[in-house]
Scaffold this active site. Structure first.
Site, PDB file in Angstrom:
ATOM      1  N   GLU A  17       0.855  -1.194   0.000  1.00  0.00           N
ATOM      2  CA  GLU A  17       0.000   0.000   0.000  1.00  0.00           C
ATOM      3  C   GLU A  17       0.889   1.241   0.000  1.00  0.00           C
ATOM      4  O   GLU A  17       2.001   1.218   0.534  1.00  0.00           O
ATOM      5  CB  GLU A  17      -0.894  -0.065   1.259  1.00  0.00           C
ATOM      6  CG  GLU A  17      -1.732   1.135   1.564  1.00  0.00           C
ATOM      7  CD  GLU A  17      -2.850   1.411   0.565  1.00  0.00           C
ATOM      8  OE1 GLU A  17      -2.530   1.542  -0.631  1.00  0.00           O
ATOM      9  OE2 GLU A  17      -4.010   1.549   0.975  1.00  0.00           O
ATOM     10  N   ASP A  18       0.389   2.326  -0.571  1.00  0.00           N
ATOM     11  CA  ASP A  18       1.182   3.561  -0.575  1.00  0.00           C
ATOM     12  C   ASP A  18       1.194   4.234   0.788  1.00  0.00           C
ATOM     13  O   ASP A  18       2.238   4.586   1.312  1.00  0.00           O
ATOM     14  CB  ASP A  18       0.698   4.533  -1.666  1.00  0.00           C
ATOM     15  CG  ASP A  18      -0.795   4.858  -1.582  1.00  0.00           C
ATOM     16  OD1 ASP A  18      -1.495   4.298  -0.719  1.00  0.00           O
ATOM     17  OD2 ASP A  18      -1.261   5.686  -2.397  1.00  0.00           O
ATOM     18  N   ASP A  37      -3.706   5.949   6.263  1.00  0.00           N
ATOM     19  CA  ASP A  37      -4.201   7.164   6.915  1.00  0.00           C
ATOM     20  C   ASP A  37      -5.073   6.716   8.086  1.00  0.00           C
ATOM     21  O   ASP A  37      -4.566   6.408   9.164  1.00  0.00           O
ATOM     22  CB  ASP A  37      -4.958   7.996   5.875  1.00  0.00           C
ATOM     23  CG  ASP A  37      -5.402   9.344   6.400  1.00  0.00           C
ATOM     24  OD1 ASP A  37      -5.149   9.644   7.574  1.00  0.00           O
ATOM     25  OD2 ASP A  37      -6.024  10.114   5.649  1.00  0.00           O
ATOM     26  N   PHE A  39      -1.167  16.194   4.041  1.00  0.00           N
ATOM     27  CA  PHE A  39      -1.588  15.583   2.777  1.00  0.00           C
ATOM     28  C   PHE A  39      -0.396  15.588   1.838  1.00  0.00           C
ATOM     29  O   PHE A  39       0.164  16.634   1.521  1.00  0.00           O
ATOM     30  CB  PHE A  39      -2.779  16.307   2.146  1.00  0.00           C
ATOM     31  CG  PHE A  39      -3.409  15.457   1.084  1.00  0.00           C
ATOM     32  CD1 PHE A  39      -4.386  14.529   1.410  1.00  0.00           C
ATOM     33  CD2 PHE A  39      -2.982  15.541  -0.234  1.00  0.00           C
ATOM     34  CE1 PHE A  39      -4.935  13.691   0.437  1.00  0.00           C
ATOM     35  CE2 PHE A  39      -3.525  14.708  -1.213  1.00  0.00           C
ATOM     36  CZ  PHE A  39      -4.504  13.797  -0.864  1.00  0.00           C
ATOM     37  N   ARG A  96       1.228  12.035  -9.392  1.00  0.00           N
ATOM     38  CA  ARG A  96       1.780  10.688  -9.147  1.00  0.00           C
ATOM     39  C   ARG A  96       3.207  10.573  -9.671  1.00  0.00           C
ATOM     40  O   ARG A  96       4.009   9.807  -9.154  1.00  0.00           O
ATOM     41  CB  ARG A  96       0.907   9.629  -9.841  1.00  0.00           C
ATOM     42  CG  ARG A  96      -0.477   9.470  -9.245  1.00  0.00           C
ATOM     43  CD  ARG A  96      -1.118   8.198  -9.773  1.00  0.00           C
ATOM     44  NE  ARG A  96      -2.560   8.155  -9.574  1.00  0.00           N
ATOM     45  CZ  ARG A  96      -3.166   7.786  -8.443  1.00  0.00           C
ATOM     46  NH1 ARG A  96      -2.449   7.427  -7.412  1.00  0.00           N
ATOM     47  NH2 ARG A  96      -4.480   7.768  -8.347  1.00  0.00           N
TER      48      ARG A  96
END
Ligand code: IMP
Length: 181
Positions: free
Chosen positions: A106-107, A110, A159, A172
């Site tokens: 997963e990137d 959160d 963010f 990206r």
């Protein structure tokens, strides 16, 4: 969390704060690759990349592994062009992981909601083992308790974009991790 910019606003990404440089990412991905290779010695690992955000991290990580592996993907979405989660996670995949050693890649973690959904979904397939590797994990209160065995970097509640992570499908391609708030 900042709501200063909208998806339409033009941001000069080069003037945004660099949170994690390309060099720091490279070094950490190498370390993760070494650690995972040692932990899975003698086994074949099935890596499940979470699209779209994990595509660059996964591509770099697998080139640091010295064990055999297979690579597949699932699609997860919860943000819908916003900087906060919609609270609903949609998953799409066609995987068969029964009897496999699985690692979800997963990137960013959160709230943990996306990974909770993914784990619940994939565990139904009865893999032999399942672990999570995330490039980033946000330090936020009230995180959903999901065990992430391999974490690249713990970050504060900002963010971030770049290295695969987006805001409304933009940024990206940025080679480092930049703050957008
Ligand atoms: P969670 O379900 O709240 O843990 O959110 C996980 C997903 O939200 C990640 O897979 C990302 O797609 C997205 N996300 C969370 N924080 C960020 C961020 O700072 N930048 C870009 N995407 C993010």
């Amino acid at each position: 969390m900042s709501s200063a910019s909208s998806p339409e606003e033009i941001i000069n990404i080069n003037s945004q704060e660099v949170l994690i440089s390309r060099g720091q990412i490279n070094q950490r991905v190498e370390e993760l690759g070494r650690q995972i290779s040692a932990d899975y010695q003698g086994r074949e690992l099935h890596l499940v990349g979470v699209l779209n955000g994990a595509f660059i991290f996964l591509a770099d990580l697998v080139r640091q592994l010295s064990i055999p592996c297979q690579i597949c993907f699932l699609q997860a979405s919860s943000y819908k062009d916003k900087k906060v989660s919609s609270g609903e996670v949609t998953l799409m995949h066609n995987l068969d992981l029964s009897g496999k050693d699985v690692m979800v890649v997963e990137d960013i973690v959160d709230t943990g909601l996306t990974l909770k959904y993914i784990l619940e979904d994939l565990q139904q397939q009865k893999p032999t083992s399942i672990e999570i590797c995330a490039l980033l994990s946000k330090n936020i209160p009230d995180k959903i308790p999901v065990e992430v065995k391999y974490v690249g970097f713990e970050i504060e509640d900002r963010f971030v974009v770049g290295y695969g992570l987006d805001y409304a499908e933009k940024y990206r391609e940025v080679p480092h991790i930049a703050c957008l708030d």
